[in-house]
Design an enzyme around this catalytic site. Sequence first.
Site, mmCIF file in Angstrom:
data_model
loop_
_atom_site.group_PDB
_atom_site.id
_atom_site.type_symbol
_atom_site.label_atom_id
_atom_site.label_comp_id
_atom_site.label_asym_id
_atom_site.label_seq_id
_atom_site.Cartn_x
_atom_site.Cartn_y
_atom_site.Cartn_z
ATOM 1 N N ASP A 165 13.151 51.928 39.791
ATOM 2 C CA ASP A 165 12.920 51.269 38.496
ATOM 3 C C ASP A 165 11.485 51.447 37.989
ATOM 4 O OD1 ASP A 165 15.508 50.347 38.433
ATOM 5 O OD2 ASP A 165 15.023 48.353 39.216
ATOM 6 N N GLY A 186 10.687 42.923 39.296
ATOM 7 C CA GLY A 186 9.397 42.292 39.584
ATOM 8 C C GLY A 186 8.412 43.220 40.279
ATOM 9 N N LYS A 196 12.109 43.397 33.306
ATOM 10 C CA LYS A 196 13.180 44.079 32.555
ATOM 11 C C LYS A 196 14.493 43.320 32.760
ATOM 12 C CE LYS A 196 15.437 46.057 36.310
ATOM 13 N NZ LYS A 196 16.799 45.706 36.718
HETATM 14 P P1 ATP Z 1 14.669 45.540 41.062
HETATM 15 O O1 ATP Z 1 15.082 44.771 39.842
HETATM 16 O O2 ATP Z 1 13.624 46.606 40.764
HETATM 17 O O3 ATP Z 1 15.828 46.026 41.890
HETATM 18 P P2 ATP Z 1 14.098 42.989 42.170
HETATM 19 O O4 ATP Z 1 13.543 42.331 40.943
HETATM 20 O O5 ATP Z 1 15.524 42.676 42.482
HETATM 21 O O6 ATP Z 1 13.901 44.540 42.049
HETATM 22 P P3 ATP Z 1 11.672 42.340 43.548
HETATM 23 O O7 ATP Z 1 11.295 41.087 42.838
HETATM 24 O O8 ATP Z 1 10.918 43.564 43.232
HETATM 25 O O9 ATP Z 1 13.240 42.611 43.438
HETATM 26 O O10 ATP Z 1 11.563 41.997 45.132
HETATM 27 C C1 ATP Z 1 12.221 42.701 46.129
HETATM 28 C C2 ATP Z 1 11.406 42.598 47.436
HETATM 29 O O11 ATP Z 1 10.245 43.416 47.301
HETATM 30 C C3 ATP Z 1 10.899 41.200 47.739
HETATM 31 O O12 ATP Z 1 11.663 40.644 48.780
HETATM 32 C C4 ATP Z 1 9.440 41.358 48.154
HETATM 33 O O13 ATP Z 1 9.188 40.982 49.481
HETATM 34 C C5 ATP Z 1 9.126 42.846 47.990
HETATM 35 N N1 ATP Z 1 7.922 43.097 47.151
HETATM 36 C C6 ATP Z 1 7.003 44.035 47.372
HETATM 37 N N2 ATP Z 1 6.056 44.019 46.405
HETATM 38 C C7 ATP Z 1 6.394 43.051 45.552
HETATM 39 C C8 ATP Z 1 5.804 42.559 44.355
HETATM 40 N N3 ATP Z 1 4.662 43.070 43.853
HETATM 41 N N4 ATP Z 1 6.438 41.568 43.705
HETATM 42 C C9 ATP Z 1 7.613 41.065 44.205
HETATM 43 N N5 ATP Z 1 8.189 41.472 45.340
HETATM 44 C C10 ATP Z 1 7.594 42.461 46.012
#
Ligand code: ATP
Length: 295
Positions: A137, A102, A10
């Site tokens: 999210d 992610g 997203k």
């Molecule tokens: P959001 O946009 O929902 O705030 P984000 O995109 O900033 O999240 P993510 O990529 O979800 O952040 O990663 C945040 C942390 O979550 C990472 O440091 C990772 O160790 C942990 N994590 C747990 N499961 C996952 C996964 N399936 N994919 C990516 N990171 C994951």
Amino acid sequence: MKLNIQARAKINWTLDVVGVLPNGYHDLDMLMQSVTLCDEMTIEDAETCTLSVSAQDGTLVPADGTNLVLRAAAALQRETGCTRGAKMTLKKYIPVAAGMGGGSSDAAAALVGLNHLWGLKLSMDDLERIGLGIGADVPFCIRGGLQRAQGVGERLTPIALHHDLHLVAFQPCLGLSTKEVFTALHEDGILDSDRPDNEAAQSALIAGDAAALGRAMGNVLEPVSRRMRPQLDEAIRAIEASGACGARMTGSGSAVFGVYSDAKACERAAAELAKRYPTCRMITTAPCGVVIEEV
Ligand code: ATP
């Protein structure tokens, strides 16, 4: 049964903090959008729940019980009493700690996929409620498309997008922790000039007017994240210089995106930006968050 699932990323067209909720969390007002960039999952029947993870760029994502996919499976088992297992694989393409949802999209894909594989017949509302226990999210990632998201992001109002919009997105620097960015926001405060115009952005999206959208977009977390990662400034300026109608950080960062008036302008800009930012890619708005295919 085996399922191939796309877990779509997203972006935030807008992100505003409009108050504090009774539980102390920030009260948000955002326009969130599913895009074509996605992680790929497979799920098939097995005795127990297992997960293997591979990342295209070598990023380390845990495959243990802290991975949101396994947390989603455990939450579903707890909720329903289901004792079946699943062999799950996850290929990461969405940048990590980037504000592109992610982990949340992977959790959403696991909830929707396992609901199907295990024949649980839970409604989307039930899955969103369980998803909210995993991350703010996750409900959005289950519903997907274009949504006005309020509260912590769980109060969703769908908005019909009649025209695909074309974007570039990339992560120009190390990831950022959502928690750290919100903590820093608390110290720095919000300037009115950083606020998005959610109403104008929503009208621009409905009209498919990328120029008006570019003017109305905004993210109150951007100044804090830019201070923590100065490379964000340069990346946003590079996108603006490439002919974008607007360029912003998504979520709490550290990915940035730009929106263009048409696909051709976007394609040209993506090729130009990729010379300096090799992970830059062209993406398009998508109508849903999770795509399941039975194979
Ligand atoms: P959001 O946009 O929902 O705030 P984000 O995109 O900033 O999240 P993510 O990529 O979800 O952040 O990663 C945040 C942390 O979550 C990472 O440091 C990772 O160790 C942990 N994590 C747990 N499961 C996952 C996964 N399936 N994919 C990516 N990171 C994951």
